[in-house]
Design an enzyme around this catalytic site. Structure first.
Site, PDB file in Angstrom:
ATOM      1  N   LEU A 127       0.852  -1.192   0.000  1.00 55.64           N
ATOM      2  CA  LEU A 127       0.000   0.000   0.000  1.00 55.64           C
ATOM      3  C   LEU A 127       0.884   1.237   0.000  1.00 55.64           C
ATOM      4  O   LEU A 127       1.658   1.455   0.931  1.00 55.64           O
ATOM      5  CB  LEU A 127      -0.864  -0.049   1.267  1.00 55.64           C
ATOM      6  CG  LEU A 127      -1.854   1.078   1.489  1.00 55.64           C
ATOM      7  CD1 LEU A 127      -2.912   1.086   0.401  1.00 55.64           C
ATOM      8  CD2 LEU A 127      -2.495   0.922   2.862  1.00 55.64           C
ATOM      9  N   HIS A 231       6.729  -0.336  12.642  1.00 61.14           N
ATOM     10  CA  HIS A 231       7.497   0.887  12.405  1.00 61.14           C
ATOM     11  C   HIS A 231       6.529   2.075  12.547  1.00 61.14           C
ATOM     12  O   HIS A 231       5.385   1.981  12.104  1.00 61.14           O
ATOM     13  CB  HIS A 231       8.073   0.834  10.986  1.00 61.14           C
ATOM     14  CG  HIS A 231       9.038   1.931  10.706  1.00 61.14           C
ATOM     15  ND1 HIS A 231       8.626   3.176  10.322  1.00 61.14           N
ATOM     16  CD2 HIS A 231      10.385   1.980  10.792  1.00 61.14           C
ATOM     17  CE1 HIS A 231       9.689   3.949  10.176  1.00 61.14           C
ATOM     18  NE2 HIS A 231      10.772   3.243  10.453  1.00 61.14           N
TER      19      HIS A 231
HETATM   20  C1  LIG Z   1      -0.587   4.188   4.332  1.00 57.72           C
HETATM   21  C2  LIG Z   1      -1.054   5.323   3.439  1.00 57.72           C
HETATM   22  C3  LIG Z   1      -1.477   4.765   2.092  1.00 57.72           C
HETATM   23  C4  LIG Z   1      -2.287   5.981   4.098  1.00 57.72           C
HETATM   24  O1  LIG Z   1      -2.699   7.071   3.323  1.00 57.72           O
HETATM   25  P1  LIG Z   1      -3.023   8.467   4.019  1.00 57.72           P
HETATM   26  O2  LIG Z   1      -1.781   8.880   4.753  1.00 57.72           O
HETATM   27  O3  LIG Z   1      -3.606   9.417   3.039  1.00 57.72           O
HETATM   28  O4  LIG Z   1      -4.142   8.028   4.992  1.00 57.72           O
HETATM   29  P2  LIG Z   1      -5.156   8.925   5.758  1.00 57.72           P
HETATM   30  O5  LIG Z   1      -6.420   8.959   4.967  1.00 57.72           O
HETATM   31  O6  LIG Z   1      -4.519  10.202   6.149  1.00 57.72           O
HETATM   32  O7  LIG Z   1      -5.342   8.064   7.064  1.00 57.72           O
HETATM   33  C5  LIG Z   1      -5.928   6.803   7.067  1.00 57.72           C
HETATM   34  C6  LIG Z   1      -6.302   6.494   8.496  1.00 57.72           C
HETATM   35  O8  LIG Z   1      -5.114   6.359   9.306  1.00 57.72           O
HETATM   36  C7  LIG Z   1      -5.110   7.333  10.341  1.00 57.72           C
HETATM   37  N1  LIG Z   1      -3.734   7.822  10.532  1.00 57.72           N
HETATM   38  C8  LIG Z   1      -3.013   8.551   9.671  1.00 57.72           C
HETATM   39  N2  LIG Z   1      -1.783   8.783  10.161  1.00 57.72           N
HETATM   40  C9  LIG Z   1      -1.724   8.182  11.381  1.00 57.72           C
HETATM   41  C10 LIG Z   1      -0.724   8.031  12.395  1.00 57.72           C
HETATM   42  N3  LIG Z   1       0.470   8.542  12.256  1.00 57.72           N
HETATM   43  N4  LIG Z   1      -1.034   7.333  13.510  1.00 57.72           N
HETATM   44  C11 LIG Z   1      -2.258   6.771  13.659  1.00 57.72           C
HETATM   45  N5  LIG Z   1      -3.235   6.863  12.719  1.00 57.72           N
HETATM   46  C12 LIG Z   1      -2.986   7.558  11.609  1.00 57.72           C
HETATM   47  C13 LIG Z   1      -6.068   8.412   9.873  1.00 57.72           C
HETATM   48  O9  LIG Z   1      -6.619   9.087  10.973  1.00 57.72           O
HETATM   49  C14 LIG Z   1      -7.105   7.622   9.113  1.00 57.72           C
HETATM   50  O10 LIG Z   1      -8.037   6.999   9.948  1.00 57.72           O
HETATM   51  P3  LIG Z   1      -9.523   7.612  10.146  1.00 57.72           P
HETATM   52  O11 LIG Z   1     -10.149   7.609   8.800  1.00 57.72           O
HETATM   53  O12 LIG Z   1     -10.158   6.673  11.094  1.00 57.72           O
HETATM   54  O13 LIG Z   1      -9.301   9.001  10.688  1.00 57.72           O
HETATM   55  C15 LIG Z   1       0.032   6.405   3.280  1.00 57.72           C
HETATM   56  O14 LIG Z   1       0.280   7.023   4.511  1.00 57.72           O
HETATM   57  C16 LIG Z   1       1.340   5.877   2.727  1.00 57.72           C
HETATM   58  O15 LIG Z   1       1.493   5.686   1.515  1.00 57.72           O
HETATM   59  N6  LIG Z   1       2.321   5.697   3.617  1.00 57.72           N
HETATM   60  C17 LIG Z   1       3.697   5.291   3.253  1.00 57.72           C
HETATM   61  C18 LIG Z   1       3.783   3.834   2.932  1.00 57.72           C
HETATM   62  C19 LIG Z   1       3.233   2.920   4.006  1.00 57.72           C
HETATM   63  O16 LIG Z   1       3.503   3.089   5.183  1.00 57.72           O
HETATM   64  N7  LIG Z   1       2.446   1.938   3.559  1.00 57.72           N
HETATM   65  C20 LIG Z   1       1.887   0.913   4.385  1.00 57.72           C
HETATM   66  C21 LIG Z   1       2.819  -0.246   4.383  1.00 57.72           C
HETATM   67  S1  LIG Z   1       2.136  -1.632   5.223  1.00 57.72           S
HETATM   68  C22 LIG Z   1       1.422  -2.566   4.015  1.00 57.72           C
HETATM   69  O17 LIG Z   1       1.543  -2.330   2.854  1.00 57.72           O
HETATM   70  C23 LIG Z   1       0.565  -3.723   4.508  1.00 57.72           C
HETATM   71  C24 LIG Z   1      -0.751  -3.227   4.970  1.00 57.72           C
HETATM   72  C25 LIG Z   1      -1.740  -3.013   3.841  1.00 57.72           C
HETATM   73  O18 LIG Z   1      -1.394  -3.261   2.680  1.00 57.72           O
HETATM   74  O19 LIG Z   1      -2.915  -2.656   4.143  1.00 57.72           O
END
Ligand SMILES: CC(C)(COP(=O)(O)OP(=O)(O)OC[C@H]1O[C@@H](n2cnc3c(N)ncnc32)[C@H](O)[C@@H]1OP(=O)(O)O)[C@@H](O)C(=O)NCCC(=O)NCCSC(=O)CCC(=O)O
Length: 336
Positions: A127, A231
């Site tokens: 993701l 992490h």
């Molecule tokens: C993971 C995503 C895709 C999430 O996208 P966004 O950041 O736009 O998400 P968002 O809409 O802002 O937030 C989604 C939900 O998570 C919450 N949220 C956001 N940041 C947070 C934090 N630091 N701690 C706790 N919760 C948090 C938000 O409140 C929201 O929940 P509410 O709606 O309830 O408020 C992104 O951050 C990303 O690309 N991150 C970098 C790569 C990564 O870490 N990928 C995951 C690897 S792990 C993996 O791939 C396996 C898991 C899987 O595939 O599902």
């Protein structure tokens, strides 16, 4: 802005490569390596093109596209069935309790046992949302589109879905868990192993891993402390998994000690809560915001749309256009 989730195509290679460079490395399912990405796109094309509705070692790669610019904004993946070609290893956290009558002492030892318990499960992973697009709900669209895809093609997936969250990495880019355990058997540092892993897969780790149970008390403190901890950058992903009903059942990654989350497929919220209904009208009153999917395999599309109605639906014009649905088409929808 209008976004849609759709299956990957071979022509996504350049854009996917540019996006992989943004991950900063260490993202196993999206390595900044053209050859590996080309192979993954090929595997995905084969999965979407497969005619038999059965599980297998298939990879479905989904792409989030900005329909106004045609640019790729993110990716997500589904592995239909892990452990089919190579074993899928995990460490299980368990306890071994022993009692000594002479010492009048009961002692509980925590152990890590190498298992293939998740063999045959489906897995969601990979993701990644472009940093520019974060915090606006698109992460949820990408992540949840996979569950609607599974629901739409249920026979192709297993009874259980797992997700692996990355483990703790220190400031120097090292993994305390790797250094304390696996690293001792490989003669390479975490980063080197990580790069090799991203391009060549997990198998070399499984091959050289010690096969005996590990007493946690014998690991260095730094390694003990991070067992089962995600992490910090994985918190958003973990929160979304928990909201879908995934739980940590005590299994961790043999590589970095990160938690493996699991759920029964049919109880995942976006799967259990989704409904199929026909579209009676495009346009009309603004309704409730929903996650909507349509189409099968290469025709699969998923986007946010405004819906009203129940047994028959009205859908807003922008949502219908993003999905390519017309009056009379059936859609799968679930509350936002
Ligand atoms: C993971 C995503 C895709 C999430 O996208 P966004 O950041 O736009 O998400 P968002 O809409 O802002 O937030 C989604 C939900 O998570 C919450 N949220 C956001 N940041 C947070 C934090 N630091 N701690 C706790 N919760 C948090 C938000 O409140 C929201 O929940 P509410 O709606 O309830 O408020 C992104 O951050 C990303 O690309 N991150 C970098 C790569 C990564 O870490 N990928 C995951 C690897 S792990 C993996 O791939 C396996 C898991 C899987 O595939 O599902």
């Amino acid at each position: 802005m209008s976004f849609v989730v759709r299956p990957s195509r071979a022509s996504d290679l350049d854009a996917l490569y540019e996006m992989a460079k943004l991950t900063g490395g260490g993202f196993t399912n999206l390595p900044p390596d053209r050859r590996a990405l080309r192979n993954r796109l090929k595997a995905s094309e084969e999965a979407f093109g497969k005619s038999a509705d059965v599980p297998g070692p298939d990879i479905y790669l989904l792409i989030l596209e900005n329909l106004e610019t045609g640019r790729i904004a993110g990716t997500a993946q589904i592995f239909a069935q892990v452990g089919q070609v190579f074993p899928f290893y995990s460490y299980r956290l368990g306890t071994l309790t022993q009692h000594s009558r002479e010492l009048e002492r009961t002692f509980r030892a925590e152990m890590l046992t190498l298992t293939t318990d998740y063999e045959g499960a489906s897995e969601v992973g990979g993701l990644f949302l472009h940093p520019r697009e974060r915090a606006g709900g698109l992460g949820l669209l990408l992540a949840r589109s996979r569950y609607l895809f599974i629901r739409q093609h249920r026979a192709r997936f297993a009874e259980r879905v797992i997700a692996e969250l990355r483990g703790v990495i220190d400031e120097a880019g090292g993994s305390p868990f790797w250094d304390g355990l696996a690293g001792k058997f490989f003669g390479m540092g975490f980063q080197e192993a990580d790069e090799f892993n991203a391009v060549n897969g997990h198998q070399f780790i499984a091959d050289l891993m010690p096969k005996h149970p590990i007493y946690i008390a014998m690991l260095p403190e730094a390694a003990r402390h991070v067992i089962g901890l995600p992490h910090p950058s994985g918190r958003a992903a973990m929160k979304m998994l928990e909201a879908e009903g995934f739980r940590h059942e005590g299994y961790v990654d043999i590589f970095d000690g990160g938690p493996t989350m699991a759920a029964r497929t049919d109880t995942i919220r976006s799967i259990a809560g989704a409904t199929i209904a026909p579209v009676a009208r495009v346009g009309g009153e603004a309704g409730r915001r929903a996650l909507v999917a349509t189409g099968r395999l290469t025709g699969f599309r998923c986007a946010f749309a405004d819906l009203s109605g129940g047994d028959v639906l009205e859908i807003d014009a922008a949502g219908a256009a993003a999905l390519g649905v017309r009056e009379g088409d059936e859609v799968l929808h679930v509350e936002r």
